[in-house]
Design a protein around this motif. Structure first.
Motif, mmCIF file in Angstrom:
data_model
loop_
_atom_site.group_PDB
_atom_site.id
_atom_site.type_symbol
_atom_site.label_atom_id
_atom_site.label_comp_id
_atom_site.label_asym_id
_atom_site.label_seq_id
_atom_site.Cartn_x
_atom_site.Cartn_y
_atom_site.Cartn_z
ATOM 1 N N LYS A 131 1.902 12.898 9.708
ATOM 2 C CA LYS A 131 2.909 11.825 9.494
ATOM 3 C C LYS A 131 2.658 10.755 10.595
ATOM 4 N N VAL A 132 2.572 10.984 11.883
ATOM 5 C CA VAL A 132 2.409 10.227 12.948
ATOM 6 C C VAL A 132 1.018 9.617 12.979
ATOM 7 N N TYR A 133 -0.089 10.305 12.539
ATOM 8 C CA TYR A 133 -1.361 10.068 12.267
ATOM 9 C C TYR A 133 -1.477 8.946 11.208
ATOM 10 N N MET A 134 -0.678 9.357 10.140
ATOM 11 C CA MET A 134 -1.102 8.468 9.043
ATOM 12 C C MET A 134 -0.514 6.836 9.332
ATOM 13 N N ILE B 219 0.855 -1.098 0.030
ATOM 14 C CA ILE B 219 -0.037 0.146 0.059
ATOM 15 C C ILE B 219 0.884 1.217 0.098
ATOM 16 N N GLU B 220 0.627 2.355 -0.964
ATOM 17 C CA GLU B 220 1.317 3.476 -1.006
ATOM 18 C C GLU B 220 0.346 4.456 -0.615
ATOM 19 N N LEU C 153 -2.640 3.502 9.100
ATOM 20 C CA LEU C 153 -1.994 2.344 8.136
ATOM 21 C C LEU C 153 -1.894 1.214 9.150
ATOM 22 N N GLU C 154 -1.457 1.147 10.516
ATOM 23 C CA GLU C 154 -1.348 0.184 11.389
ATOM 24 C C GLU C 154 -2.538 -0.351 11.874
ATOM 25 N N ARG D 112 -3.679 -2.507 8.857
ATOM 26 C CA ARG D 112 -2.901 -3.862 8.933
ATOM 27 C C ARG D 112 -3.263 -4.727 9.850
ATOM 28 N N ASN D 113 -3.929 -4.176 11.208
ATOM 29 C CA ASN D 113 -4.719 -5.013 12.204
ATOM 30 C C ASN D 113 -6.022 -5.864 11.494
ATOM 31 N N MET D 114 -6.896 -4.653 11.013
ATOM 32 C CA MET D 114 -8.283 -5.206 10.446
ATOM 33 C C MET D 114 -7.742 -6.355 9.308
ATOM 34 N N VAL D 115 -6.845 -6.201 8.433
ATOM 35 C CA VAL D 115 -6.562 -7.078 7.769
ATOM 36 C C VAL D 115 -6.181 -8.373 8.228
#
Length: 95
Positions: free
Chosen positions: A72-75, A46-47, A79-80, A83-86
């Motif tokens: 930047k920290v929020y994004m 994912i980009e 993404l994390e 990742r946890n949902m996946v």
């Protein structure tokens, strides 16, 4: 308000966030692009890129700090969470 500008299912999304209800440090819109690439079966890259638009040159240093320190920290957290949902095989629906 979030607005989908372009969407190619399971490949690419471009969104715009604008019409803020509160003052956003001089920003008038955020534009984000999300693209996915299947590296191999069940492995997806994912980009995510974003642009924050401001009309205020005076607030530029504050805008830069906001983007580098907060956004930047929020994004990374977003993404994390994805990742946890996946990993948990949670269903995801995008209207």
């Amino acid at each position: 308000m979030d607005k989908v500008i372009e969407r190619v299912e399971n490949k690419y999304w471009k969104i715009e966030v604008s019409d803020f209800q509160t003052w956003m440090l001089g920003f008038y819109k955020f534009v984000g692009e999300w693209s996915t690439t299947e590296i191999k079966p069940n492995i997806i890259q994912i980009e995510y890129t974003y642009a924050m638009h401001s009309k205020s040159k005076i607030l530029y240093p504050l805008n830069w700090l906001f983007a580098k320190l907060f956004w930047k920290v929020y994004m990374k957290r977003v993404l994390e969470n994805i990742r946890n949902m996946v990993s948990a095989n949670e269903p995801y629906l995008f209207p």
